[in-house]
Design an enzyme around this catalytic site. Structure first.
Site, PDB file in Angstrom:
ATOM      1  N   ARG A 237       0.850  -1.182   0.000  1.00 43.01           N
ATOM      2  CA  ARG A 237       0.000   0.000   0.000  1.00 43.01           C
ATOM      3  C   ARG A 237       0.886   1.232   0.000  1.00 43.01           C
ATOM      4  NH1 ARG A 237      -3.661  -2.149  -1.808  1.00 43.01           N
ATOM      5  NH2 ARG A 237      -5.845  -2.209  -1.159  1.00 43.01           N
ATOM      6  N   GLU A 266      -3.583   7.148  -3.582  1.00 43.15           N
ATOM      7  CA  GLU A 266      -4.678   6.195  -3.767  1.00 43.15           C
ATOM      8  C   GLU A 266      -5.429   5.887  -2.474  1.00 43.15           C
ATOM      9  OE1 GLU A 266      -3.655   2.984  -6.953  1.00 43.15           O
ATOM     10  OE2 GLU A 266      -1.899   3.194  -5.667  1.00 43.15           O
ATOM     11  N   HIS A 293      -0.504   0.688 -10.551  1.00 49.70           N
ATOM     12  CA  HIS A 293      -1.278  -0.316  -9.814  1.00 49.70           C
ATOM     13  C   HIS A 293      -1.633  -1.503 -10.721  1.00 49.70           C
ATOM     14  CE1 HIS A 293      -3.436  -0.445  -5.765  1.00 49.70           C
ATOM     15  NE2 HIS A 293      -3.494  -1.672  -6.258  1.00 49.70           N
TER      16      HIS A 293
END
Length: 338
Positions: A237, A266, A293
């Site tokens: 992440r 994000e 991503h």
């Protein structure tokens, strides 16, 4: 009357066909998310909604959707979604935990090799027209003989370790919940304290979910402990890594390179997040390898993910417990009492 199901991002036709057999489907079949107000309007009378990484759902959103019974997330990490708010309002929340594992591990290894072997820089050099055959330049770092430290030994961490076993690298790892000794042996892994892993690793690979404990876990202090000239790779992440600290470390030479498939911008659930990728990171093409991503961006995998999310939605609407349920919703209350 068929229950209405909203799909917030483009999916394969097979997913539409599955849901359309028993539901009224409204789908965003473009490559861009709907504006928030449009999404709210679409979901106001929906029974189910399939959501994706760009989406964010909180209590305020759910209060706008009094008919909603299930949120089917076509993803693994769900930090952008308030599961407790769903539970409190009698709404199922489901995810797809396993299908993203292998493709994300594959991409992780690809980023490691692409970054450390200057593959993008080499590609640009060839396309520039200046390539005249082999020259003694763009020497990089190979995986063979290197020490790779994996931070986070969940499913993706273990799959990445399996992928790396064929590269003759020394594999070490850190996780708050160490693996059983037999699993460590199977994956050729050695446990290290977090600080020791940072000091020993030529490649530090971060594959962690985003929680209050992992938020900016790789910060300026952690980076200062890393082996000078090492590489940092993040496929977990974005907000687990302090991107501004990475910019400084690349400039100073503390880090030789940074690769990422995930970014702070994000992580909608974190109000203190930056909404853009640091300009200095984007401009630094020689020391970075950045992908949009792509962890699960394999055509067959994306189909399977959305199909499983759709099946979760159908199970919930049929009154069954969805196979991907992450909560046990409270009894639904009258709208006026919410």
């Amino acid at each position: 009357m068929k229950p209405k199901v909203v799909i917030t991002q483009r999916v394969h036709q097979e997913v539409l066909d599955l849901l359309s057999s028993s539901c009224e489907v409204v789908a965003n079949m473009t490559t861009e998310p709907w504006p928030p107000e449009q999404l709210r309007a679409m979901c106001r009378d929906a029974k189910g909604v399939m959501v994706f990484m760009p989406d964010s759902i909180d209590g305020d959103f759910l209060d706008n959707c009094p008919e909603l019974e299930v949120v089917g997330a076509a993803l693994k990490g769900y930090d952008n979604f308030d599961v407790q708010a769903c539970t409190d309002r009698g709404i199922w929340f489901t995810n797809v935990p396993d299908l993203l594992t292998i493709p994300t591990a594959e991409l992780t290894v690809g980023l490691m090799i692409g970054l450390s072997r200057h593959m993008q820089e080499g590609d640009r050099f060839v396309r520039s027209g200046r390539f005249q055959g082999w020259r003694p330049h763009l020497y990089g770092t190979g995986l063979a003989g290197s020490t790779v430290g994996i931070v986070g030994m969940g499913a993706v961490g273990r799959a990445t370790a399996r992928c790396l076993q064929g590269f003759s690298a020394n594999l070490i790892y850190y996780d708050q919940q160490p693996l059983l000794p037999e699993k460590e042996q199977e994956l050729s892994l050695t446990l290290r304290p977090f600080e020791k892993l940072l000091e020993e690793s030529d490649f530090t690979v971060v594959i962690l979910p985003l929680t209050e404990k992992t938020y900016q876990m790789i910060d300026k202090t952690a980076i200062s402990r890393m082996k000078e000239g090492g590489f940092l790779v993040n496929t977990g992440r974005g907000s687990v890594v302090d991107e501004e600290a990475v910019v400084e470390a690349l400039a100073s030479g503390r880090l030789a390179g940074y690769a990422a498939d995930v970014f702070v911008m994000e992580d909608w659930a974190w109000s203190e997040r930056s909404t853009v990728i640091p300009t200095e990171l984007l401009k630094n093409q020689s020391q970075t390898f950045l992908t949009p991503h792509l962890g699960s961006a394999v055509n067959t995998v994306r189909l399977d993910i959305a199909m499983e999310a759709a099946e979760n939605i159908l199970q919930a609407l049929a009154g069954d417990t969805p196979q991907g349920a992450l909560n046990q919703p409270k009894a639904r209350c009258i709208v006026g009492e919410r």
